[in-house]
Enzyme design. Sequence first.
Site, PDB file in Angstrom:
ATOM      1  N   CYS A   1       0.545  -0.949   0.093  1.00  0.00           N
ATOM      2  CA  CYS A   1       0.242  -0.043   0.205  1.00  0.00           C
ATOM      3  C   CYS A   1       0.736   1.453  -0.179  1.00  0.00           C
ATOM      4  O   CYS A   1       0.907   1.630   1.272  1.00  0.00           O
ATOM      5  CB  CYS A   1      -1.082   0.126   1.175  1.00  0.00           C
TER       6      CYS A   1
ATOM      7  N   CYS B   1      -0.203   4.369   1.981  1.00  0.00           N
ATOM      8  CA  CYS B   1      -0.473   3.440   3.490  1.00  0.00           C
ATOM      9  C   CYS B   1       0.903   4.349   3.608  1.00  0.00           C
ATOM     10  O   CYS B   1       1.153   5.024   5.222  1.00  0.00           O
ATOM     11  CB  CYS B   1      -0.814   2.348   4.051  1.00  0.00           C
ATOM     12  N   ASP B   2       2.055   3.873   3.347  1.00  0.00           N
ATOM     13  CA  ASP B   2       3.509   3.295   3.398  1.00  0.00           C
ATOM     14  C   ASP B   2       4.762   4.888   2.869  1.00  0.00           C
ATOM     15  O   ASP B   2       5.525   4.638   3.297  1.00  0.00           O
ATOM     16  CB  ASP B   2       3.983   1.661   3.298  1.00  0.00           C
TER      17      ASP B   2
END
Length: 307
Positions: free
Chosen positions: A132, A135-136
């Site tokens: 992701c 997300c990261d």
Amino acid sequence: MNKILIVGSGPAGLTAALYTARAGLEPLVVDGIQPGGQLTTTTEVENYPGFPEAVDGTSLVTLMREQAERFGARHQRGEIVGSDFSGTALKITLDDGTVLESRTVIIATGASARYLGLESEQKLMGRGVSACATCDGAFYRDVPIAVVGGGDTAMEEALFLTRFGSKVYVIHRRDEFRASKIMAKRVIEHEKIKVLWDSVVDEVLDVEKNEVTGLKVKNIKTGELSEIAVSAMFSAIGHKPNTDPFKGQLDMDDVGYLVADNTRTNVEGVFAAGDCQDKSYRQAVTAAGTGCMAALEAERYLEKQGQ
Ligand code: NDP
């Protein structure tokens, strides 16, 4: 007994909850392993109608949840581990052993990102290995990053990661992308992106150091092995539908997507909505659309049963 049990709390499950709650059926929504679903791993959602300035994924599902609760939708925490649809009382079992019974079940368990299946990848999960970028990605500023895959997800992730990384490698196992032409063109022409064609990841380095420092990459045409230095590897090789608890109970295709005709599964009273039955669109808006369809189908079914 519940009239409507909804398994999953992404846009499909929450839309089904909204419709069935407004119909006075007091649906019970089992939140699942990732409450809010895949949207909670997205930052900006620019293609959900009604939000001209974009909306972040978590806010969008929170609004959906509030809207469903306003009309009486109920929630239960828990992950589904099994199902039994052989009797008139449809049963699902949760991870804590709870068995829930209902006249109808709407399955909206979504899908999860797939990984390459390498031991080194597994060991470095969360230490530079991710699926992701939204997300990261921000953790990897001014360092080289790799994305594996050749579909639209890989293109999107790679383009997004150019905001952070000093360089972004896209590693694809063929010499042509599966992605839409427009996305592929953006990637190929991007000055920060380098595509490694006909290539697969052989090993994620460095398990000893307990963080991603590079990748061993194999050219599958020549067999040549080489190493690239990267601080993160994002897997973007598709998704697996979360349908294991329904094996042997419901018809599914060879990769596990539930087979549904206008959301109706092969078992009366059991409906499927969202990504667990959709391998071609996978959009929040189509998930919400099929959630609405499943709700209306379930209402009609209950009406026919005189309940
Ligand atoms: P896809 O199935 O489209 O692509 C998966 C990619 O991963 C393919 O290029 C495939 O290679 C590669 N791959 C699969 N398994 C492996 C493996 N074991 N090792 C190496 N590579 C592998 O999945 P996506 O998630 O990209 O997209 C799914 C759907 O969602 C598509 O319909 C897509 O168009 C849509 N989507 C749309 C977006 C948008 O419109 N904004 C954004 C994201 C997704 P190969 O090509 O050789 O099979």
